[in-house]
Design a protein around this motif. Structure first.
Motif, PDB file in Angstrom:
ATOM      1  N   LEU A 335       0.842  -1.193   0.000  1.00  0.00           N
ATOM      2  CA  LEU A 335       0.000   0.000   0.000  1.00  0.00           C
ATOM      3  C   LEU A 335       0.879   1.245   0.000  1.00  0.00           C
ATOM      4  N   ALA A 336       1.954   1.202   0.761  1.00  0.00           N
ATOM      5  CA  ALA A 336       2.879   2.338   0.825  1.00  0.00           C
ATOM      6  C   ALA A 336       3.851   2.366  -0.358  1.00  0.00           C
ATOM      7  N   SER A 337       4.186   1.186  -0.886  1.00  0.00           N
ATOM      8  CA  SER A 337       5.165   1.083  -1.982  1.00  0.00           C
ATOM      9  C   SER A 337       4.612   0.160  -3.059  1.00  0.00           C
ATOM     10  N   PRO A 338       3.675   0.655  -3.866  1.00  0.00           N
ATOM     11  CA  PRO A 338       2.966  -0.221  -4.806  1.00  0.00           C
ATOM     12  C   PRO A 338       3.865  -0.820  -5.888  1.00  0.00           C
ATOM     13  N   VAL A 339       3.419  -1.952  -6.427  1.00  0.00           N
ATOM     14  CA  VAL A 339       3.986  -2.473  -7.669  1.00  0.00           C
ATOM     15  C   VAL A 339       3.612  -1.475  -8.764  1.00  0.00           C
ATOM     16  N   THR A 340       4.568  -1.123  -9.624  1.00  0.00           N
ATOM     17  CA  THR A 340       4.340  -0.032 -10.567  1.00  0.00           C
ATOM     18  C   THR A 340       4.352  -0.505 -12.014  1.00  0.00           C
ATOM     19  N   VAL A 342       1.885  -1.761 -14.312  1.00  0.00           N
ATOM     20  CA  VAL A 342       1.376  -3.126 -14.444  1.00  0.00           C
ATOM     21  C   VAL A 342       0.257  -3.173 -15.483  1.00  0.00           C
ATOM     22  N   SER A 343       0.377  -4.101 -16.422  1.00  0.00           N
ATOM     23  CA  SER A 343      -0.682  -4.382 -17.384  1.00  0.00           C
ATOM     24  C   SER A 343      -1.242  -5.766 -17.096  1.00  0.00           C
ATOM     25  N   ILE A 344      -2.548  -5.856 -16.759  1.00  0.00           N
ATOM     26  CA  ILE A 344      -3.184  -7.130 -16.419  1.00  0.00           C
ATOM     27  C   ILE A 344      -4.272  -7.421 -17.449  1.00  0.00           C
ATOM     28  N   ASN A 345      -4.208  -8.623 -18.036  1.00  0.00           N
ATOM     29  CA  ASN A 345      -5.072  -8.957 -19.154  1.00  0.00           C
ATOM     30  C   ASN A 345      -5.659 -10.357 -19.003  1.00  0.00           C
ATOM     31  N   ASN A 346      -6.977 -10.491 -19.231  1.00  0.00           N
ATOM     32  CA  ASN A 346      -7.637 -11.787 -19.285  1.00  0.00           C
ATOM     33  C   ASN A 346      -7.382 -12.625 -18.033  1.00  0.00           C
ATOM     34  N   VAL A 347      -7.750 -12.089 -16.890  1.00  0.00           N
ATOM     35  CA  VAL A 347      -7.644 -12.804 -15.629  1.00  0.00           C
ATOM     36  C   VAL A 347      -9.015 -12.852 -14.972  1.00  0.00           C
ATOM     37  N   THR A 348      -9.184 -13.719 -13.990  1.00  0.00           N
ATOM     38  CA  THR A 348     -10.454 -13.818 -13.286  1.00  0.00           C
ATOM     39  C   THR A 348     -10.782 -12.499 -12.592  1.00  0.00           C
ATOM     40  N   GLU A 349      -9.802 -11.953 -11.882  1.00  0.00           N
ATOM     41  CA  GLU A 349      -9.949 -10.653 -11.231  1.00  0.00           C
ATOM     42  C   GLU A 349      -8.566 -10.019 -11.156  1.00  0.00           C
ATOM     43  N   ASN A 350      -8.501  -8.719 -11.395  1.00  0.00           N
ATOM     44  CA  ASN A 350      -7.188  -8.074 -11.461  1.00  0.00           C
ATOM     45  C   ASN A 350      -6.411  -8.195 -10.158  1.00  0.00           C
ATOM     46  N   SER A 351      -7.054  -7.862  -9.029  1.00  0.00           N
ATOM     47  CA  SER A 351      -6.344  -7.906  -7.744  1.00  0.00           C
ATOM     48  C   SER A 351      -7.333  -7.838  -6.594  1.00  0.00           C
ATOM     49  N   ASN A 352      -6.936  -8.410  -5.455  1.00  0.00           N
ATOM     50  CA  ASN A 352      -7.726  -8.255  -4.234  1.00  0.00           C
ATOM     51  C   ASN A 352      -7.444  -6.925  -3.546  1.00  0.00           C
ATOM     52  N   LYS A 353      -6.368  -6.255  -3.949  1.00  0.00           N
ATOM     53  CA  LYS A 353      -5.996  -4.956  -3.387  1.00  0.00           C
ATOM     54  C   LYS A 353      -5.559  -4.034  -4.529  1.00  0.00           C
ATOM     55  N   PRO A 354      -6.501  -3.522  -5.319  1.00  0.00           N
ATOM     56  CA  PRO A 354      -6.133  -2.714  -6.486  1.00  0.00           C
ATOM     57  C   PRO A 354      -5.357  -1.453  -6.141  1.00  0.00           C
ATOM     58  N   GLU A 355      -5.473  -0.993  -4.907  1.00  0.00           N
ATOM     59  CA  GLU A 355      -4.728   0.190  -4.496  1.00  0.00           C
ATOM     60  C   GLU A 355      -3.230  -0.088  -4.293  1.00  0.00           C
ATOM     61  N   ASN A 356      -2.856  -1.366  -4.338  1.00  0.00           N
ATOM     62  CA  ASN A 356      -1.458  -1.729  -4.076  1.00  0.00           C
ATOM     63  C   ASN A 356      -0.610  -1.858  -5.344  1.00  0.00           C
ATOM     64  N   TYR A 357      -1.181  -1.484  -6.474  1.00  0.00           N
ATOM     65  CA  TYR A 357      -0.383  -1.439  -7.703  1.00  0.00           C
ATOM     66  C   TYR A 357      -0.871  -0.291  -8.578  1.00  0.00           C
ATOM     67  N   THR A 358      -0.023   0.165  -9.494  1.00  0.00           N
ATOM     68  CA  THR A 358      -0.406   1.210 -10.436  1.00  0.00           C
ATOM     69  C   THR A 358      -0.476   0.614 -11.829  1.00  0.00           C
ATOM     70  N   ALA A 359      -1.593   0.831 -12.493  1.00  0.00           N
ATOM     71  CA  ALA A 359      -1.827   0.238 -13.806  1.00  0.00           C
ATOM     72  C   ALA A 359      -1.186   1.064 -14.909  1.00  0.00           C
ATOM     73  N   ASN A 360      -0.735   0.365 -15.946  1.00  0.00           N
ATOM     74  CA  ASN A 360      -0.218   0.991 -17.156  1.00  0.00           C
ATOM     75  C   ASN A 360      -0.482   0.023 -18.303  1.00  0.00           C
ATOM     76  N   ALA A 361      -1.491   0.294 -19.100  1.00  0.00           N
ATOM     77  CA  ALA A 361      -1.863  -0.614 -20.185  1.00  0.00           C
ATOM     78  C   ALA A 361      -0.746  -0.803 -21.194  1.00  0.00           C
ATOM     79  N   ASN A 362       0.228   0.092 -21.211  1.00  0.00           N
ATOM     80  CA  ASN A 362       1.329   0.017 -22.174  1.00  0.00           C
ATOM     81  C   ASN A 362       2.594  -0.626 -21.598  1.00  0.00           C
ATOM     82  N   ALA A 363       2.483  -1.211 -20.403  1.00  0.00           N
ATOM     83  CA  ALA A 363       3.662  -1.864 -19.817  1.00  0.00           C
ATOM     84  C   ALA A 363       4.149  -2.976 -20.736  1.00  0.00           C
TER      85      ALA A 363
END
Length: 381
Positions: A335-340, A342-363
């Motif tokens: 939460l304090a130091s997110p994974v940065t 991140v592009s997530i595609n075709n999964v059941t659910e992106n994350s249980n804690k979406p605030e703990n990573y930053t999305a970037n569709a172009n990763a």
């Protein structure tokens, strides 16, 4: 990763095979290159193999403290995996021993099965035991091989691993634990690791138990459990990590691109796992039959600096996420130091804690998103 100790039967077998000088095997080959091309027992003095010889790895082969095994570019080693084999074949570098296995893109070093029709789990794998730091202390008993690992030298040097293919690894240790392709037990940052491929392994591709070894350009293709796995305070730095589990030849109900722990019993036990990882592609099986999986499972107190990740096709039916942040300590850290990036595609659910990573569709992940990057071109995939 399966957090188990050796069964008493396996441990007894390991101890029985050791000689009184703790060589790891009752056969001491010194530094003499075998004329027959069969590698067995303990290598207790410097040995350099011949690139023109196809070697047979028979049973457990140990490089003792003070000895260096040199494997030149283009060498092929077949692990004896026939029906009449009495021992699992594997290569283990003991504390204080070294391996200098330096292939090239044109002439990689190949570890494979001896079988005409090889399969995942035909042999063990490559195990390195070092003197770097683990949060279990010093002279810890390894789950794989029963050798000791762990010390106080973060910069410990176990040699060089470069341009190596290890395929059909992961033979059973006991009913719930297997060898990995490459297992790094408290391996130090003085060790050089780059351009490694594990293909069709029955368990993990790469696993780190403490230590500080880092490197670049590693790939796990078709591994049945986790592609990349760490625990016990690992804090190495890696760039360019690629995994594709969709081509595994057998089914697994529980597999992850990355599975990350600090310590199973005590999540806050220091030193805490805290690797620095960048440029990562993780491709799942795209199957709801895989009941429990994740692109990345971060749990049991692990920390980490993780950047530029491409995750796709993790479709398990139960608790499946692109990234699963599990446990209070791990969740608070990310939460304090997110994974940065991140592009997530075709999964059941992106994350249980979406605030703990930053999305970037172009990763771009390991270089080209889902596609194999150019640094993998030598692997012949």
């Amino acid at each position: 990763m399966k957090n188990l100790f050796l069964s008493l039967a396996v441990l007894a077998s390991v101890l029985t095979s050791c000689s009184s000088d703790d060589s790891g095997n009752s056969t001491d080959n010194g530094g003499n290159v075998p004329a027959t091309g069969t590698l067995t027992g303990t290598i207790s003095a410097d040995m350099t193999l011949n690139a023109g010889t196809v070697y047979t790895l028979k049973g457990g082969v140990y490089v003792a403290s003070g000895a260096t095994l040199t494997i030149p570019a283009g060498t092929k080693i077949k692990a004896y995996s026939e029906d009449d084999a009495t021992e699992v074949a594997f290569l283990a570098i003991k504390q204080g021993g070294k391996i200098n296995a330096v292939g090239t893109a044109a002439k990689p070093i190949i570890f494979t099965s001896s079988k005409a029709n090889p399969a995942a789990g035909d042999w063990g794998g490559i195990v390195i035991c070092g003197n770097a730091i683990t949060n279990l202390g010093t002279n810890v008993l390894a789950e794989v091989t029963g050798l000791n690992y762990g010390g106080t030298n973060a910069a410990d040097n176990s040699g060089t691993l470069s341009y190596i293919i290890a395929e059909y690894t992961g033979n059973l240790i006991n009913e719930e634990a297997e060898f990995n392709g490459f297992t790094f037990y408290a391996v130090g940052s003085g060790t050089t690791v780059n351009n490694l491929l594990v293909r069709q392994g029955a368990d993990d591709g790469f696993e780190w138990f403490g230590g500080s070894v880092g490197g670049s350009n590693i790939a796990a293709i078709g591994c049945q459990d986790d592609s990349f796995d760490w625990t016990e305070g690992w804090n190495g730095t890696f760039t360019n990590m690629y995994s594709d589990q969709s081509v595994a030849t057998t089914f697994s109900s529980d597999s992850r691109g990355m599975e990350a722990d600090n310590n199973t019993a005590t999540p806050t036990l220091a030193p805490i796992s805290n690797p620095t990882l960048s440029n990562i592609t993780l491709i799942g099986r795209n199957s709801a039959a895989v009941t429990s999986e994740a692109g990345i499972m971060l749990r049991r107190g692990t920390k980490g600096t993780i950047n530029n990740v491409y995750i796709a096709n993790f479709k398990g039916s139960t608790g499946s996420y692109g990234i699963n942040f599990n446990g209070a300590e791990t969740q608070a850290f990310f939460l304090a130091s997110p994974v940065t990036n991140v592009s997530i595609n075709n999964v059941t659910e992106n994350s249980n804690k979406p605030e703990n990573y930053t999305a970037n569709a172009n990763a771009t992940g390991a270089g080209s998103g889902a596609a194999k990057p150019t640094w993998m071109s030598w692997m012949g995939l």
